[in-house]
Design an enzyme around this catalytic site. Structure first.
Site, PDB file in Angstrom:
ATOM      1  N   ARG A 120      12.055 -21.819 -60.201  1.00 19.03           N
ATOM      2  CA  ARG A 120      12.518 -20.448 -60.031  1.00 19.03           C
ATOM      3  C   ARG A 120      14.038 -20.424 -59.863  1.00 19.03           C
ATOM      4  O   ARG A 120      14.671 -21.452 -59.673  1.00 19.03           O
ATOM      5  CB  ARG A 120      11.834 -19.810 -58.823  1.00 19.03           C
ATOM      6  CG  ARG A 120      12.135 -20.501 -57.518  1.00 19.03           C
ATOM      7  CD  ARG A 120      11.203 -20.058 -56.420  1.00 19.03           C
ATOM      8  NE  ARG A 120      11.545 -18.730 -55.913  1.00 19.03           N
ATOM      9  CZ  ARG A 120      11.284 -18.299 -54.671  1.00 19.03           C
ATOM     10  NH1 ARG A 120      10.683 -19.102 -53.806  1.00 19.03           N
ATOM     11  NH2 ARG A 120      11.607 -17.101 -54.278  1.00 19.03           N
ATOM     12  N   SER A 154      16.870  -1.063 -37.225  1.00 22.40           N
ATOM     13  CA  SER A 154      16.106   0.095 -37.698  1.00 22.40           C
ATOM     14  C   SER A 154      14.608  -0.205 -37.663  1.00 22.40           C
ATOM     15  O   SER A 154      13.812   0.612 -37.185  1.00 22.40           O
ATOM     16  CB  SER A 154      16.555   0.442 -39.113  1.00 22.40           C
ATOM     17  OG  SER A 154      15.604   1.247 -39.752  1.00 22.40           O
ATOM     18  N   SER A 155      14.227  -1.384 -38.135  1.00 25.18           N
ATOM     19  CA  SER A 155      12.800  -1.737 -38.164  1.00 25.18           C
ATOM     20  C   SER A 155      12.227  -1.831 -36.760  1.00 25.18           C
ATOM     21  O   SER A 155      11.113  -1.372 -36.504  1.00 25.18           O
ATOM     22  CB  SER A 155      12.598  -3.084 -38.845  1.00 25.18           C
ATOM     23  OG  SER A 155      12.863  -2.976 -40.199  1.00 25.18           O
ATOM     24  N   GLU A 214       6.599 -11.449 -41.778  1.00 28.45           N
ATOM     25  CA  GLU A 214       7.216 -10.403 -42.609  1.00 28.45           C
ATOM     26  C   GLU A 214       6.379 -10.131 -43.868  1.00 28.45           C
ATOM     27  O   GLU A 214       6.218  -8.991 -44.291  1.00 28.45           O
ATOM     28  CB  GLU A 214       8.636 -10.846 -42.982  1.00 28.45           C
ATOM     29  CG  GLU A 214       9.307 -10.046 -44.095  1.00 28.45           C
ATOM     30  CD  GLU A 214       9.680  -8.641 -43.678  1.00 28.45           C
ATOM     31  OE1 GLU A 214       9.770  -8.385 -42.463  1.00 28.45           O
ATOM     32  OE2 GLU A 214       9.866  -7.801 -44.574  1.00 28.45           O
ATOM     33  N   HIS A 229       7.142 -15.408 -42.561  1.00 26.97           N
ATOM     34  CA  HIS A 229       5.736 -15.290 -42.909  1.00 26.97           C
ATOM     35  C   HIS A 229       5.084 -14.047 -42.327  1.00 26.97           C
ATOM     36  O   HIS A 229       4.451 -13.292 -43.059  1.00 26.97           O
ATOM     37  CB  HIS A 229       4.916 -16.550 -42.660  1.00 26.97           C
ATOM     38  CG  HIS A 229       3.706 -16.467 -43.536  1.00 26.97           C
ATOM     39  ND1 HIS A 229       3.756 -16.740 -44.883  1.00 26.97           N
ATOM     40  CD2 HIS A 229       2.479 -15.985 -43.307  1.00 26.97           C
ATOM     41  CE1 HIS A 229       2.587 -16.451 -45.430  1.00 26.97           C
ATOM     42  NE2 HIS A 229       1.793 -16.002 -44.499  1.00 26.97           N
ATOM     43  N   HIS A 288      18.005  -8.426 -55.649  1.00 23.46           N
ATOM     44  CA  HIS A 288      16.695  -7.878 -56.012  1.00 23.46           C
ATOM     45  C   HIS A 288      15.695  -8.122 -54.873  1.00 23.46           C
ATOM     46  O   HIS A 288      15.002  -7.205 -54.425  1.00 23.46           O
ATOM     47  CB  HIS A 288      16.187  -8.515 -57.307  1.00 23.46           C
ATOM     48  CG  HIS A 288      14.715  -8.316 -57.559  1.00 23.46           C
ATOM     49  ND1 HIS A 288      14.183  -7.083 -57.867  1.00 23.46           N
ATOM     50  CD2 HIS A 288      13.665  -9.168 -57.515  1.00 23.46           C
ATOM     51  CE1 HIS A 288      12.876  -7.204 -58.014  1.00 23.46           C
ATOM     52  NE2 HIS A 288      12.523  -8.463 -57.802  1.00 23.46           N
ATOM     53  N   LYS A 304     -12.031  -8.733 -45.861  1.00 22.02           N
ATOM     54  CA  LYS A 304     -11.540  -7.405 -46.261  1.00 22.02           C
ATOM     55  C   LYS A 304     -11.975  -7.072 -47.680  1.00 22.02           C
ATOM     56  O   LYS A 304     -12.473  -5.978 -47.952  1.00 22.02           O
ATOM     57  CB  LYS A 304     -10.023  -7.356 -46.158  1.00 22.02           C
ATOM     58  CG  LYS A 304      -9.554  -7.298 -44.720  1.00 22.02           C
ATOM     59  CD  LYS A 304      -8.060  -7.126 -44.655  1.00 22.02           C
ATOM     60  CE  LYS A 304      -7.660  -6.554 -43.318  1.00 22.02           C
ATOM     61  NZ  LYS A 304      -8.092  -5.173 -43.113  1.00 22.02           N
ATOM     62  N   HIS A 335       4.097 -23.571 -44.244  1.00 25.03           N
ATOM     63  CA  HIS A 335       3.564 -23.794 -45.601  1.00 25.03           C
ATOM     64  C   HIS A 335       4.596 -23.418 -46.660  1.00 25.03           C
ATOM     65  O   HIS A 335       4.403 -23.706 -47.830  1.00 25.03           O
ATOM     66  CB  HIS A 335       2.220 -23.088 -45.817  1.00 25.03           C
ATOM     67  CG  HIS A 335       2.280 -21.595 -45.861  1.00 25.03           C
ATOM     68  ND1 HIS A 335       1.304 -20.793 -45.354  1.00 25.03           N
ATOM     69  CD2 HIS A 335       3.195 -20.756 -46.374  1.00 25.03           C
ATOM     70  CE1 HIS A 335       1.615 -19.526 -45.547  1.00 25.03           C
ATOM     71  NE2 HIS A 335       2.761 -19.479 -46.166  1.00 25.03           N
ATOM     72  N   HIS A 336       5.678 -22.769 -46.232  1.00 26.37           N
ATOM     73  CA  HIS A 336       6.794 -22.546 -47.154  1.00 26.37           C
ATOM     74  C   HIS A 336       7.685 -23.780 -47.233  1.00 26.37           C
ATOM     75  O   HIS A 336       8.661 -23.788 -47.968  1.00 26.37           O
ATOM     76  CB  HIS A 336       7.642 -21.358 -46.694  1.00 26.37           C
ATOM     77  CG  HIS A 336       6.887 -20.066 -46.657  1.00 26.37           C
ATOM     78  ND1 HIS A 336       6.794 -19.226 -47.733  1.00 26.37           N
ATOM     79  CD2 HIS A 336       6.154 -19.483 -45.671  1.00 26.37           C
ATOM     80  CE1 HIS A 336       6.055 -18.175 -47.422  1.00 26.37           C
ATOM     81  NE2 HIS A 336       5.654 -18.303 -46.176  1.00 26.37           N
ATOM     82  N   TYR A 368       3.227 -10.340 -44.091  1.00 29.38           N
ATOM     83  CA  TYR A 368       2.077  -9.516 -43.708  1.00 29.38           C
ATOM     84  C   TYR A 368       2.504  -8.125 -43.287  1.00 29.38           C
ATOM     85  O   TYR A 368       1.722  -7.173 -43.425  1.00 29.38           O
ATOM     86  CB  TYR A 368       1.253 -10.224 -42.626  1.00 29.38           C
ATOM     87  CG  TYR A 368       0.628 -11.481 -43.185  1.00 29.38           C
ATOM     88  CD1 TYR A 368      -0.165 -11.407 -44.325  1.00 29.38           C
ATOM     89  CD2 TYR A 368       0.860 -12.726 -42.639  1.00 29.38           C
ATOM     90  CE1 TYR A 368      -0.706 -12.534 -44.890  1.00 29.38           C
ATOM     91  CE2 TYR A 368       0.320 -13.866 -43.205  1.00 29.38           C
ATOM     92  CZ  TYR A 368      -0.469 -13.760 -44.329  1.00 29.38           C
ATOM     93  OH  TYR A 368      -0.997 -14.879 -44.898  1.00 29.38           O
ATOM     94  N   TRP A 397      17.026 -14.596 -51.586  1.00 32.73           N
ATOM     95  CA  TRP A 397      16.735 -13.688 -50.455  1.00 32.73           C
ATOM     96  C   TRP A 397      16.342 -14.490 -49.224  1.00 32.73           C
ATOM     97  O   TRP A 397      16.338 -13.963 -48.116  1.00 32.73           O
ATOM     98  CB  TRP A 397      15.659 -12.671 -50.823  1.00 32.73           C
ATOM     99  CG  TRP A 397      14.249 -13.127 -50.613  1.00 32.73           C
ATOM    100  CD1 TRP A 397      13.510 -13.831 -51.502  1.00 32.73           C
ATOM    101  CD2 TRP A 397      13.423 -12.931 -49.454  1.00 32.73           C
ATOM    102  NE1 TRP A 397      12.267 -14.091 -50.958  1.00 32.73           N
ATOM    103  CE2 TRP A 397      12.182 -13.559 -49.713  1.00 32.73           C
ATOM    104  CE3 TRP A 397      13.608 -12.297 -48.216  1.00 32.73           C
ATOM    105  CZ2 TRP A 397      11.136 -13.570 -48.784  1.00 32.73           C
ATOM    106  CZ3 TRP A 397      12.550 -12.317 -47.302  1.00 32.73           C
ATOM    107  CH2 TRP A 397      11.342 -12.940 -47.590  1.00 32.73           C
ATOM    108  N   THR A 430      -9.017 -12.489 -44.940  1.00 36.01           N
ATOM    109  CA  THR A 430      -8.634 -11.730 -46.131  1.00 36.01           C
ATOM    110  C   THR A 430      -9.839 -11.524 -47.028  1.00 36.01           C
ATOM    111  O   THR A 430     -10.048 -10.431 -47.582  1.00 36.01           O
ATOM    112  CB  THR A 430      -7.517 -12.469 -46.897  1.00 36.01           C
ATOM    113  OG1 THR A 430      -6.547 -12.914 -45.950  1.00 36.01           O
ATOM    114  CG2 THR A 430      -6.851 -11.566 -47.899  1.00 36.01           C
ATOM    115  N   SER A 458      -8.020   1.158 -47.494  1.00 38.72           N
ATOM    116  CA  SER A 458      -9.241   1.402 -46.719  1.00 38.72           C
ATOM    117  C   SER A 458      -9.473   2.885 -46.471  1.00 38.72           C
ATOM    118  O   SER A 458     -10.567   3.280 -46.065  1.00 38.72           O
ATOM    119  CB  SER A 458      -9.165   0.677 -45.363  1.00 38.72           C
ATOM    120  OG  SER A 458      -8.991  -0.693 -45.572  1.00 38.72           O
ATOM    121  N   ASP A 481       3.978  15.087 -33.274  1.00 38.45           N
ATOM    122  CA  ASP A 481       5.146  14.427 -33.884  1.00 38.45           C
ATOM    123  C   ASP A 481       5.112  12.979 -33.436  1.00 38.45           C
ATOM    124  O   ASP A 481       4.165  12.542 -32.762  1.00 38.45           O
ATOM    125  CB  ASP A 481       6.467  15.100 -33.440  1.00 38.45           C
ATOM    126  CG  ASP A 481       7.586  14.864 -34.464  1.00 38.45           C
ATOM    127  OD1 ASP A 481       7.808  13.694 -34.840  1.00 38.45           O
ATOM    128  OD2 ASP A 481       8.214  15.845 -34.900  1.00 38.45           O
TER     129      ASP A 481
END
Lengths: 544, 370
Positions: free
Chosen positions: A465, A184-185, A270, A268, A91, A346, A317-318, A272, A156, A343, A283, A120
């Site tokens: 979890r 690909s990314s 990732e 991390h 998932h 924004k 922080h993880h 964002y 994951w 943040t 926006s 293009d």
């Protein structure tokens, strides 16, 4: 090649002749499957990305529903823990790498050339290649579920050594799949940067670009910076599993914590990568439906850049409970708290854009407004998680699950849906059925909160979890979450229905489909013909 | 022994339950650190609530007040430097205000000096091993909830999934230092009421500490995904008065000595099978299943396993040394020689494996010593 056409004046009403992708004056594209396999057109590739992403969204969603069905009540009813772990893992992987990221890339493909007045993407063939890597990658990834020993079952985040010495044999295929998705990314990001930096309409400075383009430019740099780190860490896993190295194996002198540092140095930013383009979409939508220019355009750009820079300084922080030294805990606590500042800027800017506007509530706006509120709630729980001492209690509980689902589902995914409803008139030439879209919105908003809000309480009350069964005091929260999840999942069928109906017909949309919309994409006809801006438009500086 | 714990549990329920039963929020807990953390949690929570009220209040006011449908005309302002500076500066000040107490708490949490007792906590798939360092007392703690409750064949008890065969016993009012590591994958030892959550990592020794203020039974779980039975790896801590703890520790020391002597004597088959069955059910059955039927391919069947039946040395070696590259861990340091001899004897004589073999603890001790 076709002769160059003179710039076309915007058409007020679309012609259905271009709806099937045929453009006057161009050689007919190959028919059938080859048209899609070989296409180098940014609009077609954008559509492919979006369709792929929607498919993955439903596959990943079904996996989530398996998880929620098992957690509906205490005890093991439907699946074994082994399969449960595969479902939570798949998932997460599918939603992150298969649904959210390709959806943003799809929107980028469609909209960046239109928003900067380019004909293009800069590298159309590379574009084709980066899309077609994805079906390969995810077919491989999903096929691991059928292999002996099952698919990835280590979450994951695939922490070593659970994902190396203790992993199922299919892990090597998982690594290969992730490598392909990563390539690909990276290719997609290179293409986006090349397009934005080289192909803007004459007169459009960087500080004139729509924020969706800006956020994607910054996101693309993040991708280029961190996807190689992911590639490195999974290659080290590959070596540990197959070639006898001990990068992450303490018994061979390796270091399991090194895995987590490398993973989160990727992970991390990732996070964002999955939210910055959402900021860009919101926006664009809020000023359109507030009929008022975005407040603080420049500060939005700087805030985005600040968030991107800070994202490289907060990864641990993880890892507040892996036993970091005190100095490291303090550094990562302070730097993480700092992220709240840009943040917050924004959010304040969006709210101030609404202030003294002239606001209407079409479906894109509803999703964008829900984004602002619910993403901010996810931001609040993020701020709580940043407080390292408190994180000793929050870490690895459902509180964290609630937090990141708030920023990803009513955050990233609502923004994607807002973007889809916003740009569908441009893509198809028809407005989406507004009534259906509103039903979709209200069902989604109820479903998402019913699913994820109780998780805050379950986590604070002590539910870890990634467990397939739980103590009795968590039963009520889980019951609510499961009901919410099925409700949310089912209501997404309305989204599919809305998109299909919109492609097939509906109220005709003019070139400028929304009264308050300002950017360049609204100067080309709706639906946008296969080829646009073959002669660069003249860019007129607007208010910002 | 067990009935005494039960009595104690009842007598302590009043004092312990207060901290545990708030089912919506983080527990205040029973240590100074846990209440500090609770305080930080509530402070940052209320800060968020206030900011939320202000921001969402302004937002919903605007949404209501400036509706297009009510003929609102849009203004055209789009920047205001001093406002922007202000709403950058104010959050920074709030964050600094929050960082100060958080830093103080964190420093305190990291100070594990002057501990009166050291307990080594080792995570193993899927149990905890506790060792009172320097006291020669060590044991493993397994979930005691029967599998029949998980499958729903039996009514679930009050402490479903949060009960163990041997709880960690700790004294109150004494600083206890935890040294934490793992034998296999990363686990995380967590008891919410003690506000201790720390990863146990193979090859690393992490430190944490606790000084419990109130006697009671405190329950928690493994918090880091560690494989199939991650959800079935509870932690139970019995915090008792100091004198009671000293008595308990002395008793356990004596029992450990008795057990050590048991290695040298000859054991009868019935004794070994009886002991072995309980070891099997708590340690082995999560993978190899209650009837030895296994769960292939990851977890081979033991019942009617030809290789196992034919080769007692091979069988013993697998249990003592594990199988590298597979999920089977080495039990040489987890189980004592009596337990290994018992469980091997049991599996060789259960479910139709009628080999009649008896493995003596002395033989196992010799094998481990090699």
């Amino acid at each position: 090649m076709a002769p160059k056409l003179p710039p076309q004046p915007p058409l007020q009403h679309s012609t259905t002749a271009v709806a099937d992708g045929q453009s006057h004056g161009h050689a007919a594209p190959p028919k059938g499957i080859f048209r899609w396999l070989l296409t180098t057109n940014h609009k077609e590739i954008g559509s492919l990305y979006l369709i792929f992403s929607l498919t993955m969204f439903f596959i990943g969603g079904i996996f989530a529903l398996v998880v929620r069905a098992e957690l509906f009540q205490p005890g093991l009813q439907l699946v074994e823990p082994e399969f449960f772990n595969q479902m939570t893992t798949m998932h997460g992987l599918i939603m992150v790498f298969g649904a959210v990221m390709p959806a943003f890339t799809g929107l980028a493909n469609w909209m960046i050339p239109l928003q900067i007045g380019a004909p293009d993407m800069a590298l159309p063939r590379l574009n084709n290649f980066s899309f077609w890597l994805l079906p390969v990658s995810f077919t491989l990834l999903l096929s691991t579920l059928l292999m002996p020993g099952g698919g990835p079952n280590f979450g994951w985040t695939f922490y070593a050594p659970l994902s190396t010495n203790f992993a199922p044999p299919s892990t090597t295929f998982f690594i290969l799949a992730l490598h392909i998705a990563g390539i690909s990314s990276i290719l997609g990001a290179i293409n986006i940067i090349a397009t934005i930096l080289n192909m803007r309409a004459p007169g459009m400075r960087l500080m004139d670009m729509p924020l969706f383009v800006w956020t994607w430019l910054i996101t693309a740099f993040l991708l280029i910076a961190v996807m190689p780190v992911l590639a490195g860490v999974i290659t080290m896993m590959l070596m540990d599993i197959n070639f006898g190295t001990s990068f992450f194996d303490a018994a061979g002198g390796g270091d399991p914590v090194l895995f987590q540092h490398l993973f989160w140095f990727f992970g991390h930013p990732e996070v964002y990568i999955m939210i910055l383009p959402a900021f860009g979409i919101v926006s664009a939508i809020i000023p359109t439906f507030a009929r008022k220019p975005l407040f603080g355009y420049a500060s939005m750009v700087y805030a985005t850049a600040a968030i991107a820079l800070l994202s490289f300084l907060v990864w641990a922080h993880h890892m507040f409970i892996v036993g970091l030294p005190l100095v490291a805990e303090l550094f990562f606590m302070y730097s993480t708290m700092l992220i709240a500042v840009p943040t917050g800027v924004k959010v304040f800017n969006w709210v101030t854009t609404l202030f003294r506007g002239s606001i209407s509530f079409e479906s894109p706006m509803l999703f964008a407004l829900a984004f602002v509120v619910l993403f901010t709630i996810g931001g609040f729980s993020g701020l709580m998680l940043a407080i390292a001492p408190a994180d000793f209690q929050y870490h690895d509980t459902y509180f964290v699950v609630a937090h990141f689902h708030y920023v990803l589902v009513p955050g990233a995914i609502f923004a994607i849906m807002a973007g889809v409803y916003y740009w569908l008139p441009k893509w198809t030439g028809h407005y989406p059925n507004e009534k259906l879209a509103q039903w979709h919105f209200w069902f989604s908003i109820i479903g998402v909160n019913l699913t994820f809000f109780p998780m805050h309480f379950a986590g604070l009350a002590g539910m870890p979890r990634r467990i397939p069964d739980y103590a009795l005091q968590f039963a009520d929260f889980n019951l609510l979450s499961s009901i919410g999840a099925f409700f949310f999942g089912a209501s997404q069928l309305l989204f599919v229905l809305g998109v299909i109906l919109c492609v097939r017909g509906g109220k005709k949309a003019p070139a400028k489909a929304w009264e308050g919309a300002e950017d360049l994409e609204w100067t080309v006809p709706s639906p946008a013909p296969l080829h646009t801006f073959e002669t660069p438009p003249v860019f007129h500086r607007t208010s910002h | 022994m067990r009935s005494r714990w039960w009595l104690m549990a009842v007598s302590l329920a009043a004092s312990g339950s207060q901290a545990q039963t708030n089912g919506w929020n983080m527990p205040v807990g029973v240590t100074d650190v846990s209440s500090d953390i609770y305080g930080l949690h509530m402070t940052i929570f209320w800060i968020c609530v206030v900011i939320g009220l202000v921001v969402f209040g302004a937002m919903f006011y605007s949404l209501f007040r400036y509706r297009h449908s009510k003929g609102a005309k849009a203004a055209h302002f789009h920047e205001h430097t001093s406002v922007e500076v202000l709403w950058t500066a104010i959050p920074i000040l709030i964050l600094v205000g929050m960082a100060v107490p958080a830093t103080a708490t964190l420093k305190n949490m990291y100070d594990s000096s002057d501990a009166e007792l050291d307990v080594m906590i080792t995570g193993q798939q899927w149990r905890w091993r506790y060792e009172y360092l320097g006291e020669d007392v060590a044991f493993t703690s397994n979930m005691s909830t029967p599998r029949t409750q998980i499958s729903g064949e039996e009514t679930r008890g009050e402490h479903y999934l949060l009960e163990v065969d041997e709880p960690l016993v700790l004294p109150i009012n004494r600083k206890v230092r935890f040294l934490m590591t793992s034998d296999d994958v990363i686990h995380s030892w967590w008891v919410p009421d003690l506000a201790v959550k720390q990863d146990t990592i193979p090859g690393f020794i992490n430190e944490n500490w606790v000084k419990i203020n109130e006697p009671g039974i405190y329950r928690g779980q493994c918090a880091e995904l560690c494989g199939i039975d991650h959800g079935f790896m509870p932690v139970v801590v019995h915090a008792v008065e100091e004198e009671e703890f000293d008595g308990w520790l002395a008793e356990r020391k004596e029992a450990a000595e008795q057990e050590a002597m048991g290695v040298d004597r000859e054991w009868a088959m019935d004794e070994l099978v009886e002991r072995g069955e309980s070891v099997y059910q708590s340690i082995c059955s999560s993978c190899h299943q209650a009837e030895g039927q296994g769960s292939p391919p990851a977890f081979p069947a033991l019942a009617n396993n030809e290789q196992l039946i034919n080769d007692v040395d091979w069988h013993l070696d697998r249990v003592v040394n594990g199988v590298s590259g597979a999920a089977m861990p080495a039990f040489r340091s987890t189980l004592n020689p009596v337990e290994i001899a018992a469980v091997v004897t049991y599996t060789r004589n259960a479910w139709g494996n009628d080999t009649g073999d008896v493995v003596q603890p002395s033989a196992v001790a010799e094998l481990i010593a090699q």
